[in-house]
Enzyme design. Structure first.
Site, PDB file in Angstrom:
ATOM      1  N   GLU A  59       6.039 -82.268  -6.266  1.00 14.19           N
ATOM      2  CA  GLU A  59       5.709 -83.511  -6.986  1.00 14.19           C
ATOM      3  C   GLU A  59       5.162 -84.553  -6.008  1.00 14.19           C
ATOM      4  OE1 GLU A  59       8.456 -81.716  -7.029  1.00 14.19           O
ATOM      5  OE2 GLU A  59       9.580 -81.881  -8.896  1.00 14.19           O
ATOM      6  N   CYS A  95      13.186 -86.225  -6.699  1.00 13.37           N
ATOM      7  CA  CYS A  95      11.879 -86.341  -7.357  1.00 13.37           C
ATOM      8  C   CYS A  95      11.969 -87.149  -8.654  1.00 13.37           C
ATOM      9  CB  CYS A  95      11.290 -84.960  -7.602  1.00 13.37           C
ATOM     10  SG  CYS A  95      10.785 -84.211  -6.045  1.00 13.37           S
ATOM     11  N   ALA A 165       7.232 -46.031   2.694  1.00  7.89           N
ATOM     12  CA  ALA A 165       6.102 -45.165   2.386  1.00  7.89           C
ATOM     13  C   ALA A 165       6.571 -43.724   2.497  1.00  7.89           C
ATOM     14  CB  ALA A 165       4.974 -45.423   3.382  1.00  7.89           C
ATOM     15  N   TRP A 182       0.549 -41.556  10.230  1.00 10.58           N
ATOM     16  CA  TRP A 182       0.351 -42.616   9.248  1.00 10.58           C
ATOM     17  C   TRP A 182       0.524 -42.001   7.867  1.00 10.58           C
ATOM     18  CZ3 TRP A 182       0.456 -47.307  10.970  1.00 10.58           C
ATOM     19  CH2 TRP A 182      -0.078 -47.618  12.222  1.00 10.58           C
ATOM     20  N   THR A 208      14.893 -46.697  13.824  1.00 10.38           N
ATOM     21  CA  THR A 208      13.470 -46.992  13.603  1.00 10.38           C
ATOM     22  C   THR A 208      12.919 -47.833  14.749  1.00 10.38           C
ATOM     23  OG1 THR A 208      13.712 -46.808  11.219  1.00 10.38           O
ATOM     24  CG2 THR A 208      11.842 -48.084  11.991  1.00 10.38           C
ATOM     25  N   ASP A 212      10.028 -45.758  16.359  1.00 10.63           N
ATOM     26  CA  ASP A 212       8.679 -46.227  15.980  1.00 10.63           C
ATOM     27  C   ASP A 212       8.196 -47.379  16.854  1.00 10.63           C
ATOM     28  OD1 ASP A 212       9.096 -44.440  13.997  1.00 10.63           O
ATOM     29  OD2 ASP A 212       8.749 -45.799  12.330  1.00 10.63           O
ATOM     30  N   LEU A 216       6.300 -55.447  13.729  1.00  6.40           N
ATOM     31  CA  LEU A 216       6.683 -56.176  12.502  1.00  6.40           C
ATOM     32  C   LEU A 216       6.038 -57.556  12.403  1.00  6.40           C
ATOM     33  CD1 LEU A 216      10.482 -55.386  12.031  1.00  6.40           C
ATOM     34  CD2 LEU A 216       8.526 -54.214  11.052  1.00  6.40           C
TER      35      LEU A 216
HETATM   36  N1  LIG Z   1       7.982 -44.011   6.015  1.00  2.00           N
HETATM   37  C1  LIG Z   1       8.536 -45.185   6.146  1.00  2.00           C
HETATM   38  O1  LIG Z   1       8.301 -46.104   5.338  1.00  2.00           O
HETATM   39  C2  LIG Z   1       9.472 -45.426   7.271  1.00  2.00           C
HETATM   40  C3  LIG Z   1       9.923 -46.735   7.520  1.00  2.00           C
HETATM   41  C4  LIG Z   1      10.796 -46.931   8.572  1.00  2.00           C
HETATM   42  C5  LIG Z   1      11.209 -45.851   9.334  1.00  2.00           C
HETATM   43  N2  LIG Z   1      10.752 -44.621   9.063  1.00  2.00           N
HETATM   44  C6  LIG Z   1      11.210 -43.474   9.840  1.00  2.00           C
HETATM   45  O2  LIG Z   1      12.596 -43.346   9.637  1.00  2.00           O
HETATM   46  C7  LIG Z   1      13.170 -42.860  10.838  1.00  2.00           C
HETATM   47  C8  LIG Z   1      14.482 -43.538  11.086  1.00  2.00           C
HETATM   48  O3  LIG Z   1      15.311 -43.422   9.966  1.00  2.00           O
HETATM   49  P1  LIG Z   1      16.830 -43.195  10.177  1.00  2.00           P
HETATM   50  O4  LIG Z   1      17.462 -43.024   8.862  1.00  2.00           O
HETATM   51  O5  LIG Z   1      17.002 -42.096  11.167  1.00  2.00           O
HETATM   52  O6  LIG Z   1      17.331 -44.526  10.917  1.00  2.00           O
HETATM   53  P2  LIG Z   1      17.316 -46.088  10.505  1.00  2.00           P
HETATM   54  O7  LIG Z   1      17.460 -46.275   9.062  1.00  2.00           O
HETATM   55  O8  LIG Z   1      16.244 -46.772  11.258  1.00  2.00           O
HETATM   56  O9  LIG Z   1      18.635 -46.550  11.183  1.00  2.00           O
HETATM   57  C9  LIG Z   1      19.862 -46.302  10.592  1.00  2.00           C
HETATM   58  C10 LIG Z   1      20.822 -46.345  11.726  1.00  2.00           C
HETATM   59  O10 LIG Z   1      22.095 -46.343  11.185  1.00  2.00           O
HETATM   60  C11 LIG Z   1      22.837 -45.326  11.790  1.00  2.00           C
HETATM   61  N3  LIG Z   1      23.738 -44.785  10.792  1.00  2.00           N
HETATM   62  C12 LIG Z   1      23.480 -43.907   9.825  1.00  2.00           C
HETATM   63  N4  LIG Z   1      24.586 -43.665   9.103  1.00  2.00           N
HETATM   64  C13 LIG Z   1      25.549 -44.387   9.662  1.00  2.00           C
HETATM   65  C14 LIG Z   1      26.918 -44.557   9.399  1.00  2.00           C
HETATM   66  N5  LIG Z   1      27.506 -43.950   8.375  1.00  2.00           N
HETATM   67  N6  LIG Z   1      27.625 -45.376  10.167  1.00  2.00           N
HETATM   68  C15 LIG Z   1      27.018 -46.025  11.187  1.00  2.00           C
HETATM   69  N7  LIG Z   1      25.734 -45.900  11.504  1.00  2.00           N
HETATM   70  C16 LIG Z   1      25.015 -45.091  10.741  1.00  2.00           C
HETATM   71  C17 LIG Z   1      21.876 -44.290  12.261  1.00  2.00           C
HETATM   72  O11 LIG Z   1      22.465 -43.676  13.368  1.00  2.00           O
HETATM   73  P3  LIG Z   1      21.843 -42.372  14.038  1.00  2.00           P
HETATM   74  O12 LIG Z   1      20.721 -42.895  14.862  1.00  2.00           O
HETATM   75  O13 LIG Z   1      22.956 -41.837  14.828  1.00  2.00           O
HETATM   76  O14 LIG Z   1      21.377 -41.481  12.938  1.00  2.00           O
HETATM   77  C18 LIG Z   1      20.673 -45.138  12.625  1.00  2.00           C
HETATM   78  O15 LIG Z   1      20.668 -45.567  13.953  1.00  2.00           O
HETATM   79  C19 LIG Z   1      12.211 -43.195  11.939  1.00  2.00           C
HETATM   80  O16 LIG Z   1      11.904 -42.008  12.619  1.00  2.00           O
HETATM   81  C20 LIG Z   1      10.990 -43.730  11.282  1.00  2.00           C
HETATM   82  O17 LIG Z   1       9.826 -43.042  11.702  1.00  2.00           O
HETATM   83  C21 LIG Z   1       9.885 -44.379   8.048  1.00  2.00           C
END
Ligand SMILES: NC(=O)c1ccc[n+]([C@@H]2O[C@H](COP(=O)([O-])OP(=O)(O)OC[C@H]3O[C@@H](n4cnc5c(N)ncnc54)[C@H](OP(=O)(O)O)[C@@H]3O)[C@@H](O)[C@H]2O)c1
Length: 357
Positions: A59, A95, A165, A182, A208, A212, A216
């Site tokens: 406003e 306002c 994705a 990708w 991640t 990766d 961001l």
């Molecule tokens: N396509 C997409 O849109 C996209 C986006 C982001 C990432 N990514 C891919 O996803 C991958 C990573 O995914 P992510 O699932 O491995 O990891 P994340 O989601 O990045 O991280 C989750 C974290 O939590 C931990 N965790 C899992 N369960 C748990 C529990 N019960 N208690 C405590 N901690 C716990 C995991 O430990 P641990 O490390 O021991 O498993 C990990 O470090 C990457 O390689 C990336 O390339 C893809």
């Protein structure tokens, strides 16, 4: 409530208000996105929107934009606002005081402001002052721009968007991580950067960050970078990843243990990625005035938010690439229907709204 009959001109100017409100990016933080238009004899003589938390409301910007030659018409003009005006003094003035000071005789807005202390109080105050008030609570475009305010005021947490994705065969990443991969094309990537400019915080898992090493940022779209929030309960980050070299305040890091080896704002959550841990994360983000946050993965973090029921919207890209083997994408709860389906370059974008947040 004086919302009948529906006047076509009111709807047209409220639509303009919604458009103006939507121009605001993440700098509104947990404030509402609001647009305002001042109309005299079917001509817009002023307009504005709320751009940054702590600064002028819509406003105020609207009235400040009125040209000197039109100022005499202000008391005879109608003020359209996407949201009920505020009647409380926060970081800026009320306002309703401005409206009365300017002598405006008619105010039209869409929804009431659910903020405690406002919610209908402004309507009462304006009506008592002899000002005509018309409301359009069902006007959908302004409901959409302020979805985060309803989540904040009714659920006491930021609004949560899940974004990921998946490959055409439903994987978040390939089994073989040696080569860069990708899933989506350049148009989708630019859209994601635009979304980042609209949400003040992006959450990612520790794995991640390490695997990766994402920046961001919003480098493909003009706008503020979100603050990275890392949930790293297994203390995988080293502090050398790109995200820790970033601008501004740097990341907010949730850790498993009280580690001293990384220079960042840190909060110890313990080792379990469960609902209690996520509740603490959301409470902290709300305290820090994040109104909307995006979870950009990976799989572990997305699943944790899904199983806790902490999500309001999911934006899922499906690319054309097939990986064969790799990390499976999470599944949304049964019965979730896409509310939007569009083709972005070669990718499919589906948007889901949580029916029971
Ligand atoms: N396509 C997409 O849109 C996209 C986006 C982001 C990432 N990514 C891919 O996803 C991958 C990573 O995914 P992510 O699932 O491995 O990891 P994340 O989601 O990045 O991280 C989750 C974290 O939590 C931990 N965790 C899992 N369960 C748990 C529990 N019960 N208690 C405590 N901690 C716990 C995991 O430990 P641990 O490390 O021991 O498993 C990990 O470090 C990457 O390689 C990336 O390339 C893809």
């Amino acid at each position: 409530m004086a919302s009948r009959p529906i006047i076509a001109e009111d709807i047209a100017y409220l639509r303009r208000c919604a458009h103006l409100a939507g121009l605001a990016d993440s700098r509104v933080r947990d404030n509402p996105r609001v647009g305002a238009v001042l109309v005299y004899q079917h001509r817009i003589i002023g307009e504005g929107y709320h751009q940054r938390a702590g600064e002028a409301h819509a406003e105020v910007n609207c009235l400040a934009s009125v040209a000197a030659k039109d100022r005499a018409s202000i008391p005879l003009a109608t003020l359209y606002i996407s949201l009920e005006p505020c009647c409380i003094t926060g970081r800026t003035g009320a306002c309703t005081d401005l409206i009365r000071r300017e002598g405006i005789s008619t105010v039209v807005f869409a929804q009431r402001d659910t903020t405690p202390g406002v919610d209908g109080q402004s309507v009462a105050l304006l009506t008592r002052a002899g000002i005509t008030v018309r409301e359009y609570p069902d006007f959908a475009p302004t409901l959409a721009v302020n979805a985060h305010r309803r989540v904040l005021t009714t659920m006491g947490r930021p609004r949560i968007i899940l974004k990921y994705a998946q490959s055409a065969d439903g994987l978040l990443r390939p089994a073989n991580r040696r080569e860069k991969y990708w899933i989506t094309g350049p148009v989708s990537r630019r859209l994601v950067h635009r979304w980042r400019a609209d949400t003040a915080a992006v959450l990612i898992g520790g794995r991640t960050v390490v695997e990766d090493d994402p920046a961001l940022t919003t480098r493909l779209f003009p706008g503020p970078d979100p603050r990275p929030v890392i949930i790293d309960l297994r203390d995988r980050c080293t502090g050398k990843e790109k995200i820790f070299q970033t601008r501004g305040k740097g990341p907010l890091l949730f850790t498993g243990t009280d580690r001293q080896d990384i220079a960042a704002e840190k909060i110890v959550l313990g080792p379990d990625l469960n609902k209690a841990a996520l509740t603490q994360v959301l409470t902290k983000l709300k305290e820090q005035r994040y109104g909307e946050v995006t979870v950009e993965g990976g799989a572990g973090l997305l699943r944790a938010f899904l199983s806790a029921g902490y999500w309001d919207e999911a934006r899922i890209f499906t690319g054309r690439v097939r990986f064969g083997q790799g990390v499976a994408a999470p599944s949304l709860p049964a019965g979730c229907q896409a509310v939007q389906r569009s083709t972005i370059g070669d990718d499919l974008l589906e948007v889901f709204i949580n029916p029971a947040p």
